[in-house]
Design a protein around this motif. Structure first.
Motif, PDB file in Angstrom:
ATOM      1  N   PRO A 117      -1.935  -6.634   2.568  1.00 56.92           N
ATOM      2  CA  PRO A 117      -2.950  -5.766   1.955  1.00 56.92           C
ATOM      3  C   PRO A 117      -4.356  -6.192   2.345  1.00 56.92           C
ATOM      4  O   PRO A 117      -4.584  -7.311   2.829  1.00 56.92           O
ATOM      5  CB  PRO A 117      -2.705  -5.966   0.461  1.00 56.92           C
ATOM      6  N   ASP A 162       0.850  -1.190   0.000  1.00 60.36           N
ATOM      7  CA  ASP A 162       0.000   0.000   0.000  1.00 60.36           C
ATOM      8  C   ASP A 162       0.888   1.243   0.000  1.00 60.36           C
ATOM      9  O   ASP A 162       1.143   1.840   1.052  1.00 60.36           O
ATOM     10  CB  ASP A 162      -0.923  -0.006   1.230  1.00 60.36           C
ATOM     11  N   ASP A 218      -4.143  -3.052  -3.026  1.00 58.20           N
ATOM     12  CA  ASP A 218      -4.519  -1.824  -2.318  1.00 58.20           C
ATOM     13  C   ASP A 218      -4.379  -0.595  -3.215  1.00 58.20           C
ATOM     14  O   ASP A 218      -5.089  -0.476  -4.200  1.00 58.20           O
ATOM     15  CB  ASP A 218      -3.697  -1.686  -1.034  1.00 58.20           C
TER      16      ASP A 218
END
Length: 497
Positions: A319, A293, A332
């Motif tokens: 994630p 992310d 993500d």
């Protein structure tokens, strides 16, 4: 006035491991050819029709072994890769959802795929520094992660760079003598600078009674500097295994690793690694969390600057959702694509051959270059070198014309390798992987063009890791995933293919 030419050292003499067997057939294909000939000859004693009936299926089975891609895979391996992808997709294994609203037990955000069963522990080394240990229960492997801040080659004398390269080669050769070491990797990660660290360094030091012009200049520096700069992180992972048949407690293995950490760090510092340090379990989790992310990178830096740490645990480093397709991996806030090296730079190169590939790529959220090393023990190295030397001598004396000239060049390279190995140099198998992360699928086309330009400048041939993007993405993370340890078919059998 006279000028003296300065000769810079060049590097190279790497070769692919020689495949046993006849030509592209491999060892298994060669046995199949000779076995098939014996069967056909015995059948011909009965009748010519029986010999033809047996020869046709044998040829049909062995022909795919002669069809090879540029990186050495045969037709059977290509078909197996596609079948595996179709099976994963039909089962929904290309999708991953975690967290409290998912069906996974625990309701936490564990890393997916090859990292799903990994556990993290923490201990302290001889200098009372905390370091994290990742345990891979499927293969009973243990990974430690070292971080360093390389000095770089700017404003450094060429002689010093050559010394660093020599010491780095010595450090790699020492890995062959590390008891239980299965593999190592060097991951260089680059990303646009978020400006968080600069802001935390400058803004708190601005005095309220300072001149207005001075305050405006410093605030403008904090605002504009990150747009033209990048951050770079270097990680070294070392993965150890427990010899087969031994049942050592986890605490005993970690205590053994704690003794080795200081010596490994000293070797990195001497090889130009700058400030080297072991990564704690929290820091490893942060690196994995940001990789999946990228949008939380600034938040992680803020938490570290303000609170001294994030408190992130390994079970929450993954994630919330991922989607693997044929050519990319969506996770993500990012979309990634990974490339694998098919051919190392040909001929001789300078020490700066990979500099362009390691630098930050404009238009990308994050980029990781992973050099994966597989040290070979001294006894096996001597056997491999001697086999290559005999094979090169045979080819040089049996060929003609252009083939003979090429074989003579290969014989000189084999002789040089044998001489260096006899003088104490180590033998290491290596590969290279590159992962680019962008914000959306639409940006992958531009990122692919940038990768082609980088690899062309570095004289490295690479191909996308199609139908295995999720696994390749995990291999470029500093988590100690070794590709040859994750295959269902033993590595010895794969080499025979």
């Amino acid at each position: 006035m006279s000028t003296e030419a300065v000769s810079r050292p060049t590097y190279g003499n790497w070769r692919r491991p020689r495949r046993p067997g006849l030509g592209p057939l491999g060892l298994i294909g060669t046995f199949g050819v000779f076995g098939g000939l014996v069967v056909v000859l015995l059948a011909s004693l009965i009748s010519l029709y029986a010999a033809l009936v047996l020869a046709v299926p044998i040829i049909a089975v062995l022909t795919p072994l002669t069809i090879r891609t540029q990186d050495g895979r045969n037709a059977y391996q290509m078909v197996t890769l596609r079948i595996g992808w179709w099976r994963r997709k039909s089962k929904g294994a290309h999708l991953y959802v975690s967290g409290p609203l998912s069906s996974r037990p625990g309701g936490r955000y564990r890393p997916p795929g090859l990292l799903n069963k990994v556990t993290a522990s923490e201990s302290r080394d001889a200098y009372d520094r905390s370091f994290g240990v990742l345990h891979h229960p499927a293969r009973n492997l243990y990974t430690i992660v070292l971080g360093c801040e390389p000095d770089g080659g700017a404003l450094v004398d060429p002689d010093q760079v050559d010394v660093w390269v020599a010491l780095w080669g010595e450090w790699l050769s020492r890995l062959a003598h590390e008891p239980g070491l299965r593999g190592a990797s060097v991951i260089v990660e680059t990303a646009p600078d978020t400006g968080t660290r600069l802001a935390h360094e400058i803004l708190p030091r601005i005095k309220d009674d300072a001149p207005t012009a001075a305050k405006e200049v410093m605030e403008e520096v904090v605002e504009r500097y990150p747009t033209a700069s990048s951050e770079m992180h270097t990680y070294i992972t070392l993965t150890y295994g427990v010899p087969g048949g031994q049942k050592r407690p986890k605490e005993e293995v970690i205590a053994d690793l704690a003794v080795r950490v200081p010596g490994l760090l000293n070797g990195l510092v001497a090889a130009g690694g700058g400030s080297a340090y072991p990564l704690s379990a929290e820091r490893i989790a942060e690196v994995v969390r940001v990789a999946y992310d990228p949008a939380v990178a600034a938040d992680v830096l803020n938490a570290r600057a303000e609170e001294g740490g994030t408190g992130l645990e390994w079970d929450d480093a993954g994630p919330a959702a991922t989607l693997e397709t044929v050519g990319n991996y969506q996770h993500d806030s990012g979309v990634s694509r990974t490339w694998l090296m098919t051919l190392a730079p040909r001929g001789t190169v300078r020490s700066s051959v990979l500099r362009g590939m390691l630098e930050a790529a404009p238009g990308t959220r994050r980029k990781r270059v992973a050099l994966v090393y597989r040290p070979i023990d001294p006894a096996t190295s001597a056997r491999i070198v001697e086999q290559d030397r005999r094979s090169a001598q045979f080819m040089a004396t049996s060929g003609r014309g252009m083939v003979q000239a090429r074989a003579a060049s290969e014989m000189r390279a084999a002789e040089q390798t044998a001489t260096e190995e006899a003088s104490g140099a180590g033998l290491v198998e290596f590969s290279l992987m590159l992962t680019i992360t962008v914000d959306s699928v639409a940006e992958l086309a531009d990122a692919s063009v940038a990768v082609r330009n980088l690899t062309a400048a570095s004289r490295v041939l690479m191909r996308p890791a199609d139908r295995m993007q999720a696994a390749a993405f995990s291999c470029t993370l500093p988590t100690g995933i070794l590709p040859w340890e994750q295959t269902l078919i033993p590595n010895e059998l794969q080499e025979a293919l």
